[in-house]
Design an enzyme around this catalytic site. Structure first.
Site, PDB file in Angstrom:
ATOM      1  N   ARG A  37      31.155  58.882  49.216  1.00 19.91           N
ATOM      2  CA  ARG A  37      31.373  60.324  49.081  1.00 19.91           C
ATOM      3  C   ARG A  37      31.374  61.040  50.439  1.00 19.91           C
ATOM      4  O   ARG A  37      30.914  62.171  50.558  1.00 19.91           O
ATOM      5  CB  ARG A  37      30.307  60.979  48.179  1.00 19.91           C
ATOM      6  CG  ARG A  37      30.362  60.509  46.757  1.00 19.91           C
ATOM      7  CD  ARG A  37      29.875  61.599  45.784  1.00 19.91           C
ATOM      8  NE  ARG A  37      29.664  60.997  44.481  1.00 19.91           N
ATOM      9  CZ  ARG A  37      28.470  60.854  43.908  1.00 19.91           C
ATOM     10  NH1 ARG A  37      27.392  61.340  44.479  1.00 19.91           N
ATOM     11  NH2 ARG A  37      28.367  60.273  42.732  1.00 19.91           N
ATOM     12  N   ARG A  41      31.621  67.592  49.088  1.00 22.69           N
ATOM     13  CA  ARG A  41      31.240  68.999  49.036  1.00 22.69           C
ATOM     14  C   ARG A  41      30.197  69.409  50.076  1.00 22.69           C
ATOM     15  O   ARG A  41      29.903  70.585  50.216  1.00 22.69           O
ATOM     16  CB  ARG A  41      30.707  69.344  47.637  1.00 22.69           C
ATOM     17  CG  ARG A  41      31.789  69.399  46.589  1.00 22.69           C
ATOM     18  CD  ARG A  41      31.191  69.615  45.204  1.00 22.69           C
ATOM     19  NE  ARG A  41      30.371  68.469  44.807  1.00 22.69           N
ATOM     20  CZ  ARG A  41      29.643  68.431  43.695  1.00 22.69           C
ATOM     21  NH1 ARG A  41      29.600  69.468  42.887  1.00 22.69           N
ATOM     22  NH2 ARG A  41      28.945  67.355  43.378  1.00 22.69           N
ATOM     23  N   ARG A  50      39.324  72.697  48.684  1.00 28.18           N
ATOM     24  CA  ARG A  50      39.302  72.481  47.232  1.00 28.18           C
ATOM     25  C   ARG A  50      39.236  73.779  46.428  1.00 28.18           C
ATOM     26  O   ARG A  50      39.527  73.792  45.231  1.00 28.18           O
ATOM     27  CB  ARG A  50      38.073  71.625  46.872  1.00 28.18           C
ATOM     28  CG  ARG A  50      38.271  70.143  47.003  1.00 28.18           C
ATOM     29  CD  ARG A  50      38.683  69.460  45.710  1.00 28.18           C
ATOM     30  NE  ARG A  50      37.727  69.625  44.633  1.00 28.18           N
ATOM     31  CZ  ARG A  50      37.912  70.401  43.580  1.00 28.18           C
ATOM     32  NH1 ARG A  50      39.011  71.098  43.442  1.00 28.18           N
ATOM     33  NH2 ARG A  50      37.004  70.480  42.639  1.00 28.18           N
ATOM     34  N   ASP A  86      39.187  59.668  42.266  1.00 24.92           N
ATOM     35  CA  ASP A  86      38.084  59.611  41.314  1.00 24.92           C
ATOM     36  C   ASP A  86      38.258  58.376  40.440  1.00 24.92           C
ATOM     37  O   ASP A  86      39.389  57.969  40.163  1.00 24.92           O
ATOM     38  CB  ASP A  86      38.075  60.873  40.442  1.00 24.92           C
ATOM     39  CG  ASP A  86      36.759  61.010  39.684  1.00 24.92           C
ATOM     40  OD1 ASP A  86      36.691  60.529  38.533  1.00 24.92           O
ATOM     41  OD2 ASP A  86      35.807  61.564  40.245  1.00 24.92           O
ATOM     42  N   TYR A 164      31.897  55.903  30.299  1.00 28.60           N
ATOM     43  CA  TYR A 164      32.382  57.292  30.345  1.00 28.60           C
ATOM     44  C   TYR A 164      33.290  57.596  29.151  1.00 28.60           C
ATOM     45  O   TYR A 164      33.249  58.676  28.576  1.00 28.60           O
ATOM     46  CB  TYR A 164      33.188  57.535  31.625  1.00 28.60           C
ATOM     47  CG  TYR A 164      32.355  57.954  32.814  1.00 28.60           C
ATOM     48  CD1 TYR A 164      31.719  59.199  32.845  1.00 28.60           C
ATOM     49  CD2 TYR A 164      32.230  57.131  33.921  1.00 28.60           C
ATOM     50  CE1 TYR A 164      30.971  59.598  33.952  1.00 28.60           C
ATOM     51  CE2 TYR A 164      31.481  57.517  35.041  1.00 28.60           C
ATOM     52  CZ  TYR A 164      30.850  58.760  35.046  1.00 28.60           C
ATOM     53  OH  TYR A 164      30.116  59.146  36.125  1.00 28.60           O
TER      54      TYR A 164
END
Length: 367
Positions: A37, A41, A50, A86, A164
């Site tokens: 990552r 962010r 973004r 992703d 998921y």
């Protein structure tokens, strides 16, 4: 900044191959380092890029993925880039709808509830048609990197993707997905097989597009015990390594190093070391010396600083890195965190981590 280049051929010459050499078990002057990552962010420029876009819209824009992948490299002397994407693009390719809900994370509008729901999934996936945007992002980024560092492609592993698809999002127990393993073992294997086939094609396509290494994320391994891991995760992890390698050979594509990262699966380290991957990624719950003892001399290890260590003062980060390097040794080793960076982390502290790895590993190598 990232202008689209049509021809995937004629990539710029690689200037820093430290990460690839370490992955293959060759000697390196310093220990290479990258962060899961790292395009994320915690960077203000990431949040700015973004801001106007829905998450999966961003994933489908090769230009934006390229820009986000390059951002951390403008700040830190990292030894590898990992394409911004992703793992849930694979269930999308199978025909499932996934939306990113702010403050909640990914949500599947119609998760798999009954065995019959498997029939709704695409049984044959043309990865170029469904995931071509990822391949374009990789080609574009590989050119835009100008040979600075290698580019890593990735995918989720079958069990993690399955969990998921059944849970419909994140879960602390994975009870719905695990209940399938106990109640519908045959249907579970059908789904895992389908996922393994798609993941294989997807990873091969990433190499064709320009990825120079591949990482498989089995992020939910920790929800399985040793027996379920042995039955429902490991066989597919092995199959993917074998199938990707044989397809790369068939298509005369480069045999790139592959990394398996099965979070919290320290009970399976011996098996993972023999699963056909050049590198085994580790989370922070295992001691470096213990990991070395279990995996033997033939694989490179990657990891495993607790991400929360980056909240410590910079001097303390340096001490922790030094201790980690002493534990793993500086060779056959790629420094990383034991999981991804968190959104509230300080970029300065990420920089301190990267610099500490380079400085301490160089020092240890000299002496």
């Amino acid at each position: 900044i990232c202008s689209f280049v049509r021809s995937p051929k004629g990539f710029p010459k690689l200037k820093n191959d430290t990460f690839l050499r370490a992955a293959r078990g060759e000697e390196t002057e310093h220990t290479p380092v990258w962060c899961m990552r790292q395009a994320g962010r915690y960077l203000p420029e990431f949040r700015e890029t973004r801001a106007a876009q829905d998450f999966f819209t961003t994933c489908r824009s090769p230009k934006l993925c390229c820009e986000l992948t390059l951002q951390p490299l403008r700040r830190f002397p990292l030894d590898a880039a990992i394409i911004f994407s992703d793992i849930l693009v694979v269930p999308q390719a199978l025909g499932m709808e996934v939306v990113m809900v702010p403050g909640k994370g990914p949500v599947f509008t119609e998760p798999l509830k009954e065995v019959e729901d498997l029939l709704k999934l695409r049984q044959k996936v043309d990865v170029t048609a469904e995931l071509g945007y990822v391949f374009q992002a990789i080609t574009l980024t590989r050119h835009s990197l100008e040979g600075r560092v290698p580019l890593i492609g990735f995918s989720g592993a079958p069990w993690t993707l399955m969990s998921y698809m059944i849970e419909g999002g994140g879960s602390t127990t994975m009870a719905k997905a695990k209940s399938w393993l106990y109640r519908h073992p045959e249907a579970s294997h059908r789904l895992l097989r389908l996922l393994a086939d798609v993941v294989t094609d997807y990873l091969v396509g990433q190499v064709a597009a320009g990825a120079q290494a591949l990482q498989l994320f089995e992020s939910h391994a920790g929800h399985l015990g040793p027996e379920q891991f042995q039955d429902f995760a490991l066989p597919y992890i092995r199959d993917i390594a074998q199938a990707v390698k044989s397809k790369l050979k068939e298509e005369a594509l480069p045999l790139v190093p592959m990394i398996i990262f099965a979070k919290d699966a320290h009970y399976a380290l011996r098996d993972l070391a023999h699963a056909g991957y050049e590198v085994v990624g580790l989370d922070w719950t295992i001691r470096p010396q213990e990991a070395r003892a279990q995996t033997g001399k033939d694989v490179t290890l990657q990891g495993n600083l607790d991400p929360c260590a980056l909240y410590a003062p910079k001097e303390k980060i340096g001490e922790l890195v030094k201790k980690m390097l002493e534990g793993f040794g500086t060779q056959r080793y790629i420094a990383n965190l034991g999981h991804g960076l968190y959104p509230d982390m300080s970029p300065e502290h990420v920089g301190a981590f990267v610099e500490a790895v380079h400085a301490h590993s160089r020092h240890i190598n000299k002496h």
